[in-house]
Design an enzyme around this catalytic site. Structure first.
Site, short mmCIF file in Angstrom:
data_model
loop_
_atom_site.label_atom_id
_atom_site.label_comp_id
_atom_site.label_asym_id
_atom_site.label_seq_id
_atom_site.Cartn_x
_atom_site.Cartn_y
_atom_site.Cartn_z
N TRP A 92 0.85 -1.19 0.00
CA TRP A 92 0.00 0.00 0.00
C TRP A 92 0.89 1.25 0.00
CZ3 TRP A 92 -0.31 3.89 3.76
CH2 TRP A 92 -1.29 4.85 3.52
N ASP B 103 -14.26 2.47 -4.81
CA ASP B 103 -13.18 2.11 -3.90
C ASP B 103 -13.33 0.65 -3.45
OD1 ASP B 103 -10.95 2.48 -2.32
OD2 ASP B 103 -11.75 4.23 -1.27
N ASN C 93 -11.48 -1.27 -0.05
CA ASN C 93 -10.43 -1.01 0.94
C ASN C 93 -9.97 -2.19 1.78
OD1 ASN C 93 -9.59 1.84 0.80
ND2 ASN C 93 -11.79 2.20 0.97
N ASP D 87 -2.61 5.65 -2.99
CA ASP D 87 -2.99 6.62 -1.96
C ASP D 87 -1.84 7.55 -1.63
OD1 ASP D 87 -5.59 6.08 -1.59
OD2 ASP D 87 -5.39 4.95 0.27
C1 DGJ Z 1 -9.05 4.94 0.10
C2 DGJ Z 1 -8.88 5.78 -1.13
O1 DGJ Z 1 -7.76 5.42 -1.84
C3 DGJ Z 1 -8.86 7.24 -0.72
O2 DGJ Z 1 -8.60 8.05 -1.83
C4 DGJ Z 1 -10.18 7.58 -0.10
O3 DGJ Z 1 -11.19 7.46 -1.05
C5 DGJ Z 1 -10.44 6.66 1.09
N1 DGJ Z 1 -10.29 5.28 0.74
C6 DGJ Z 1 -11.82 6.90 1.64
O4 DGJ Z 1 -12.14 6.01 2.61
#
Ligand code: DGJ
Length: 743
Positions: free
Chosen positions: A200, A479, A481, A549
């Site tokens: 990451w 997104d 995550n 990110d």
């Molecule tokens: C991860 C993304 O890469 C960020 O740009 C942002 O959208 C956050 N998540 C929001 O939770």
């Protein structure tokens, strides 16, 4: 382009202006690989390429014959267990416990163009003359399983797209435990292996090593293609570099678990395998059912790594990405995430948007936090309804306010996830992926919805489509995550649990397909904590992806440079954020942040109201510059010139198709004192055109710039009385070159 078949020798020759690919039917009726590389003349007979000689301690297929062993034969889709000891392309588990199969050539067809791969993203043609497809039909006589190997050769460039389809035409169910998209046996191992790995916030860093006997591989078992490894590897001759020499790139059009592997045997031949990772994969095929592998794209270049990348860029920009945004310069956007995180009101958003509009920004993107009970990452995912306490007029109201300002409105979703604190989870606790009787791990306090189930995808589609129907939304940031753990679907029987990872990705593709066809005008940007799912599969639906990110300009040099080996600049989401940077806490000049971000889709990830008036002026200039040159930057021919993985200087450039314009980006990470003179030899210009360097006003012929080079020394590093503004660490320059026809 042509696909030739010689009936006597049962040999196939696929060729176009750049490559030849030659195969033959082997003595045991399996398919053998004879050649892949630079285009050679067509001949009727290539059978001399099939080498067989008796070797001690070798198992052979035919009694009385001591020379035909699969172990020493280059194949198209190798099987394990019958004289070949390398990792196979396919493995079929049968009712009696046997895993042997014997796929024998039966027939073939040649068709114009390229067939679609059902439910899967793939490269495509718009006109039939653009490509030809050979489908080989093979059959295993014992199980009745039919194997179809598809080869598409494009009219131009060193591109060959491959996939495999398995159809159970037998009477009993079988289990596919391996079904690769590509198996390519090469006659030697004199290659370097390139992979694009990281974590990451430092994705797709270039790693190079010499191929060695044994197995080298990259893999993802996370359910997404991952930050850690990319489904893309390169084999290059050790003497090849960015500009010359033989290179082969292997790219998988897929977003889930994958394996990219090269096995070098002790006779120095190389087997490349690319496809869904066999780890945990187990697909049951009932009689009458079939399985289609994802597509693998191979690019051969004899013009070095840049030549390979340019071929991938053209193909992925024009014949993988789709929709009305494919060929359009991308809007300059502002995203509120790093400006506010979860702490915003509607008025605050409007304030950010208004200032951005004043500076020339075209699209305002509302990120995480607008829905359900979402005020931190503990709640709300799954409830795709605006939070009225934050947005009194809902998404419709906010979108209208933004549109009324003359900007477009974009919205963040994370469709595949759910928090336990959500109405969706309370209503459907059984909709997450988790293994009965075991605890379920969370990632960022969230759980993964079981996208292998149609009703789950339907439900999420319903919520998203409602918003898109009611509000004027022009852009979606999708997104994702967290990766998948405890992968198990309550909707599938025990003997189909090995299908869940792949069925999950098919569910993701299905949702993308439905949304992009119902709302074709919406621009989709993919994101998975930044670059966790930056792969060709997603590029088919979303023509751009938030590359990482990490928005620090220095970190971005490596990330964007590494990404460019396979992916076009029009797909690389890149923004300017504040200094000190929120990920690495480094302060870089605003100019350098923009000079890096403009080699991508370009935008801002901050509140322009917080910048000084001088910085605001700079932003206005940056946006004006981007508007003038974005077509060139995003759709021109890209060259890597100096690598951040090798030194203090990074340099890259883009040249317009007609060679009349170019932009060179030059970046120096650390400053020094009394430094050497520097210059960079440019590429891709017309040697006979005269170019005016817009920075210095100087005129140079293309041949000067490409042979003597562009002088980049700053003339300041030896001064005792202080350098001018803009010198120091993290310095950068853009050089715009325009053809001057007065000369
Ligand atoms: C991860 C993304 O890469 C960020 O740009 C942002 O959208 C956050 N998540 C929001 O939770």
């Amino acid at each position: 382009m042509s696909i030739q078949f010689n009936e006597q020798t049962r040999t196939f020759h696929l060729f176009n202006d750049s490559i030849s690919y030659i195969m033959t039917v082997l003595p045991n009726h399996h398919m053998g690989q004879l050649y892949f590389g630079r285009r050679i003349h067509h001949r009727d007979d290539f059978s001399y390429l099939l080498e067989m000689s008796p070797r001690p301690m070798t198992s052979c297929l035919f009694e009385g014959d001591r020379s035909f062993s699969l172990e020493h034969t280059k194949q198209e889709y190798g099987v394990y267990g019958t004289t070949d000891y390398r990792r196979p392309a396919v493995e079929v588990l049968q009712k009696n416990g046997s895993r042997l199969s014997d796929f024998c050539y039966q027939s073939h067809t040649v068709t114009a163009g390229k067939p679609r791969l059902e439910g899967l993203p793939a490269t495509y043609t718009e006109e039939d003359h653009e490509a030809e497809t050979l489908t080989l039909r093979l059959e295993d006589p014992v199980t009745g399983v039919v194997l179809k190997l598809l080869y598409t050769i494009f009219e131009k460039g060193g591109i060959l797209a491959r996939s495999a389809r398995l159809e159970n035409q037998g009477r009993e169910a079988v289990h596919l435990t391996t079904a690769m998209s590509l198996c390519l046996d090469l006659p030697d191992c004199d290659y370097e292996w390139l992979q694009f790995s990281g974590a990451w916030a430092r994705e797709r860093h270039l790693k190079v090593r010499r191929l060695e006997q044994g197995i080298q591989a990259v893999e993802s078992l996370r359910g997404n293609s991952s930050h850690q490894h990319n489904p893309f590897i390169v084999l290059k001759r050790p003497c090849a570099d960015e500009f010359q020499g033989e290179v082969m790139g292997f790219s998988l059009v897929y977003s889930g678990n994958f394996l990219a592997q090269a096995e070098v045997d002790t006779h120095d031949t190389t087997r490349v395998l690319l496809g869904i990772s066999p780890m945990g994969f187990d697909w049951k095929l009932e009689p009458g059912e079939s399985f289609q592998t994802p597509e693998a794209v191979t690019v051969y270049s004899d013009k070095g790594l840049n030549g390979m990348s340019q071929t991938f860029h053209r193909l992925y920009r024009k014949r993988l990405a789709r929709g009305c945004w494919r060929d359009r310069p991308r809007p300059i956007l502002i995203n509120n995430w790093e400006a506010t995180y979860f702490d915003f009101t509607e008025d605050r958003l409007v304030e950010i948007a208004a200032k951005a509009k004043e500076s020339g920004v075209e699209l305002f993107v509302l990120d995480d936090g607008w829905f359900g009970k979402r005020s931190s990452d503990h709640a709300g995912l799954g409830d795709w309804v605006a939070n009225p306490r934050r947005l009194a007029g809902g998404i419709t109201g906010l979108a209208r306010r933004i549109e009324d300002m003359g900007m477009k409105f974009g919205l963040w979703f994370e469709p595949e996830m759910v928090n336990k604190d959500s109405d969706l989870y309370r209503a459907h606790p059984d909709w997450i992926l988790e293994t009965p009787g075991r605890s379920a791990s969370h990632g960022r306090n969230q759980y993964v919805l079981d996208f292998s189930r149609k009703e789950v995808v339907d439900c999420i589609y319903g919520m998203m489509a409602k918003i898109l129907e009611e509000a004027k939304v022009s852009y979606i940031k999708w997104d994702m995550n967290r990766s998948i753990t405890e992968c198990y679907s309550r909707a599938l029987p025990a003997d189909r649990q090995g299908e869940v990872f792949h069925r999950y990705i098919l569910g993701v593709y299905d949702l993308y397909e439905r949304l992009t066809s119902r709302f074709p005008q919406v621009l989709f940007e993919s994101c998975a904590s930044g670059g966790g799912r930056f792969d060709p599969g997603i590029l088919y639906y979303a023509p751009q992806g938030w590359a990482s990110d990490d928005s620090d300009a220095v970190e971005r040099l490596k990330i964007q440079y590494g990404t460019s080996y396979c992916y076009p600049l029009s797909s690389i989401g890149s923004h300017v954020s504040v200094a000190p940077n929120h990920q690495v806490f480094r302060s870089t000049p605003l100019k350098t942040r923009a000079n890096v971000a403009c080699f991508g889709t370009f935008g801002y990830e901050l509140d322009l109201n917080r910048l000084s008036p001088k910085e605001q002026d700079m932003v206005r200039e940056q946006i004006a510059f981007m508007k003038e040159y974005r077509e060139l930057l995003q759709f021109g021919t890209f060259y890597r010139l100096a690598s951040p993985f090798e030194g203090n200087i990074t340099c890259w450039m883009v040249v317009s198709e007609d060679q009349t314009q170019a932009v060179v980006g030059w970046y120096r990470v650390l400053s020094g004192v009394n430094m050497p003179y520097t210059r960079v030899r440019l590429q891709g210009l017309n040697p006979d055109f005269c170019y005016r360097n817009q920075e210095t006003g100087a005129l140079h012929y293309g041949d000067e710039l490409m042979n003597l080079g562009l002088i980049t020394s700053d003339g300041q590093s030896g001064q005792m009385d202080g350098a001018g503004e803009g010198y120091g660490d993290f310095m950068s320059r853009l050089y715009v070159l325009k053809r001057d026809t007065s000369r």
